[in-house]
Design a protein around this motif. Sequence first.
Motif, PDB file in Angstrom:
ATOM      1  N   UNK A 111     -22.824   9.161   6.625  1.00 40.51           N
ATOM      2  CA  UNK A 111     -23.506   8.390   7.659  1.00 40.51           C
ATOM      3  C   UNK A 111     -24.779   7.716   7.163  1.00 40.51           C
ATOM      4  N   UNK A 112     -25.378   8.244   6.094  1.00 41.34           N
ATOM      5  CA  UNK A 112     -26.620   7.668   5.615  1.00 41.34           C
ATOM      6  C   UNK A 112     -26.473   7.289   4.152  1.00 41.34           C
ATOM      7  N   UNK A 113     -27.312   6.352   3.726  1.00 45.93           N
ATOM      8  CA  UNK A 113     -27.291   5.911   2.343  1.00 45.93           C
ATOM      9  C   UNK A 113     -28.086   6.886   1.488  1.00 45.93           C
ATOM     10  N   UNK A 114     -27.589   8.126   1.439  1.00 47.23           N
ATOM     11  CA  UNK A 114     -28.230   9.193   0.681  1.00 47.23           C
ATOM     12  C   UNK A 114     -27.202   9.725  -0.303  1.00 47.23           C
ATOM     13  N   UNK A 115     -27.587   9.855  -1.544  1.00 41.60           N
ATOM     14  CA  UNK A 115     -26.626  10.343  -2.513  1.00 41.60           C
ATOM     15  C   UNK A 115     -27.310  10.913  -3.729  1.00 41.60           C
ATOM     16  N   UNK A 116     -26.543  11.572  -4.542  1.00 36.60           N
ATOM     17  CA  UNK A 116     -27.024  12.215  -5.740  1.00 36.60           C
ATOM     18  C   UNK A 116     -26.132  13.403  -6.038  1.00 36.60           C
ATOM     19  N   UNK A 117     -26.588  14.284  -6.887  1.00 35.34           N
ATOM     20  CA  UNK A 117     -25.791  15.462  -7.212  1.00 35.34           C
ATOM     21  C   UNK A 117     -26.700  16.558  -7.753  1.00 35.34           C
ATOM     22  N   UNK A 118     -26.160  17.772  -7.815  1.00 36.63           N
ATOM     23  CA  UNK A 118     -26.895  18.827  -8.491  1.00 36.63           C
ATOM     24  C   UNK A 118     -25.960  19.538  -9.458  1.00 36.63           C
ATOM     25  N   UNK A 119     -26.541  19.976 -10.568  1.00 38.77           N
ATOM     26  CA  UNK A 119     -25.818  20.730 -11.581  1.00 38.77           C
ATOM     27  C   UNK A 119     -26.232  22.189 -11.474  1.00 38.77           C
ATOM     28  N   UNK A 120     -25.265  23.062 -11.234  1.00 35.67           N
ATOM     29  CA  UNK A 120     -25.548  24.500 -11.199  1.00 35.67           C
ATOM     30  C   UNK A 120     -25.224  25.098 -12.562  1.00 35.67           C
ATOM     31  N   UNK A 121     -26.101  25.957 -13.048  1.00 34.30           N
ATOM     32  CA  UNK A 121     -25.936  26.601 -14.352  1.00 34.30           C
ATOM     33  C   UNK A 121     -25.768  28.098 -14.147  1.00 34.30           C
ATOM     34  N   UNK A 122     -24.705  28.644 -14.713  1.00 36.65           N
ATOM     35  CA  UNK A 122     -24.395  30.059 -14.523  1.00 36.65           C
ATOM     36  C   UNK A 122     -24.066  30.710 -15.862  1.00 36.65           C
ATOM     37  N   UNK A 123     -24.714  31.819 -16.151  1.00 36.76           N
ATOM     38  CA  UNK A 123     -24.417  32.576 -17.363  1.00 36.76           C
ATOM     39  C   UNK A 123     -23.160  33.403 -17.112  1.00 36.76           C
ATOM     40  N   UNK A 124     -22.075  33.078 -17.829  1.00 35.93           N
ATOM     41  CA  UNK A 124     -20.794  33.769 -17.631  1.00 35.93           C
ATOM     42  C   UNK A 124     -20.376  34.458 -18.932  1.00 35.93           C
ATOM     43  N   UNK A 125     -21.337  35.128 -19.556  1.00 37.20           N
ATOM     44  CA  UNK A 125     -21.082  35.707 -20.875  1.00 37.20           C
ATOM     45  C   UNK A 125     -20.182  36.938 -20.820  1.00 37.20           C
ATOM     46  N   UNK A 126     -20.100  37.608 -19.691  1.00 35.98           N
ATOM     47  CA  UNK A 126     -19.259  38.800 -19.617  1.00 35.98           C
ATOM     48  C   UNK A 126     -17.835  38.430 -19.990  1.00 35.98           C
ATOM     49  N   UNK A 127     -17.193  39.185 -20.870  1.00 33.41           N
ATOM     50  CA  UNK A 127     -15.902  38.797 -21.445  1.00 33.41           C
ATOM     51  C   UNK A 127     -14.822  38.457 -20.420  1.00 33.41           C
ATOM     52  N   UNK A 128     -14.725  39.245 -19.362  1.00 35.87           N
ATOM     53  CA  UNK A 128     -13.657  38.988 -18.387  1.00 35.87           C
ATOM     54  C   UNK A 128     -13.852  37.633 -17.717  1.00 35.87           C
ATOM     55  N   UNK A 129     -15.113  37.297 -17.379  1.00 34.46           N
ATOM     56  CA  UNK A 129     -15.389  36.018 -16.732  1.00 34.46           C
ATOM     57  C   UNK A 129     -15.140  34.863 -17.693  1.00 34.46           C
ATOM     58  N   UNK A 130     -15.581  35.017 -18.936  1.00 40.38           N
ATOM     59  CA  UNK A 130     -15.404  33.964 -19.929  1.00 40.38           C
ATOM     60  C   UNK A 130     -13.921  33.696 -20.173  1.00 40.38           C
ATOM     61  N   UNK A 131     -13.159  34.770 -20.325  1.00 44.25           N
ATOM     62  CA  UNK A 131     -11.728  34.614 -20.607  1.00 44.25           C
ATOM     63  C   UNK A 131     -11.033  33.837 -19.492  1.00 44.25           C
ATOM     64  N   UNK A 132     -11.380  34.154 -18.253  1.00 44.80           N
ATOM     65  CA  UNK A 132     -10.779  33.450 -17.116  1.00 44.80           C
ATOM     66  C   UNK A 132     -11.107  31.961 -17.150  1.00 44.80           C
TER      67      UNK A 132
END
Length: 365
Positions: A111-132
């Motif tokens: 509805x409005x001329x508003x735009x942009x984006x955000x980048x989320x950063x997440x540490x996923x070093x745990x092996x099970x999460x990384x493998x997935x």
Amino acid sequence: MSQLSFDKADQLREFFFAMLESIPGGLLLADRQGQLLAANRQAGAMLGLAGVSIIGRSCWELLERALELEQSALEPLRRPGGRLLIEQEEGRDRGGPRYLLIARNELQSPFFDVGGFFLSLEDVTYPAMVEDHLHRRKRFAAIKELAVSLSQELRNPLGGLELYASMLERDLGDDPDYRRITGRMLAAIKTMNHLLDNVLTFAVQPRPEMKPLAVKPWLDKVLADLAPLGEATGVRFAARYGHRQKEICGDAAMLEQMMLNLGLNALESMPEGGEVELVTRSLPASRQSPPLLEIRWVDRGRGIAADQRDRIFDPFFTTKDGGKGLGLAIVHHIVESHRGFIRVDSSPGHGSVFKVFLPDNVTQE
């Protein structure tokens, strides 16, 4: 206990920054051009930028330097919904590499001329999460490579078939039976080409090249392409144009693909034949929205159950036997990439109405 009040701009701003700092992961907020508007401390720590002034800088330049990446490696994040998994060497004290998942999310209002984006950063070093995450990334990379390769391989034989069918139609055009057969051959070839377009669009997700587009010729061409497909199944296409726009701004090829997908969806919902209507109208600007072009596809087919309506735009979800579940997902992607939105009204046994709203961002007379 004191009560929060947002009567003043500085109070709202303080609450906004407090909220950013309270988010567990890192966050970079940018405008449409990728210039940084805000970042929280977690993002600075993850990127090794503690104490560095980053506001107003390009997020792409920042990530390139902080993560020691080539610009081409950041390409997935330049598209809405893009995700990127980064492996960073952290040294022996960390016991091995660190894995950082960066995901892009759009900030956009219909509805409005508003735009942009955000980048989320997440540490996923745990092996099970990384493998997935790694398995998912490899799987989608393989699907994309296969889709692009198949599309390129099949274009040439389909082009030859279309040429020969056109020659046959020309030579046998005086016989109505032969003309009907060749017409169906050409319609089938167009359908196959369109399916290839869908697969390629899903794999690559191109960004639109925005140019002025004449509305009526665009819609007339879509209806002309759908007509022979409808004849084979007893479906008629009719149009009621009520729009005032001569032009809108958009990517002609992507918008044509979007409309063909919606027309084919309506056709496939009516196996017993009938009429599909294409209806347009202009919606004036209001306090809540800019001027809009509304396009409706009205069918009288099987309809969609209430528990399925929220899922019909999901990739690979389909209610049709033998369906691939890509057509409406691509429609949703194309509409959103043009900063529009889509709605559907439907009930089982009474048909469906798909409503597409596109911004009227070309000045009209």
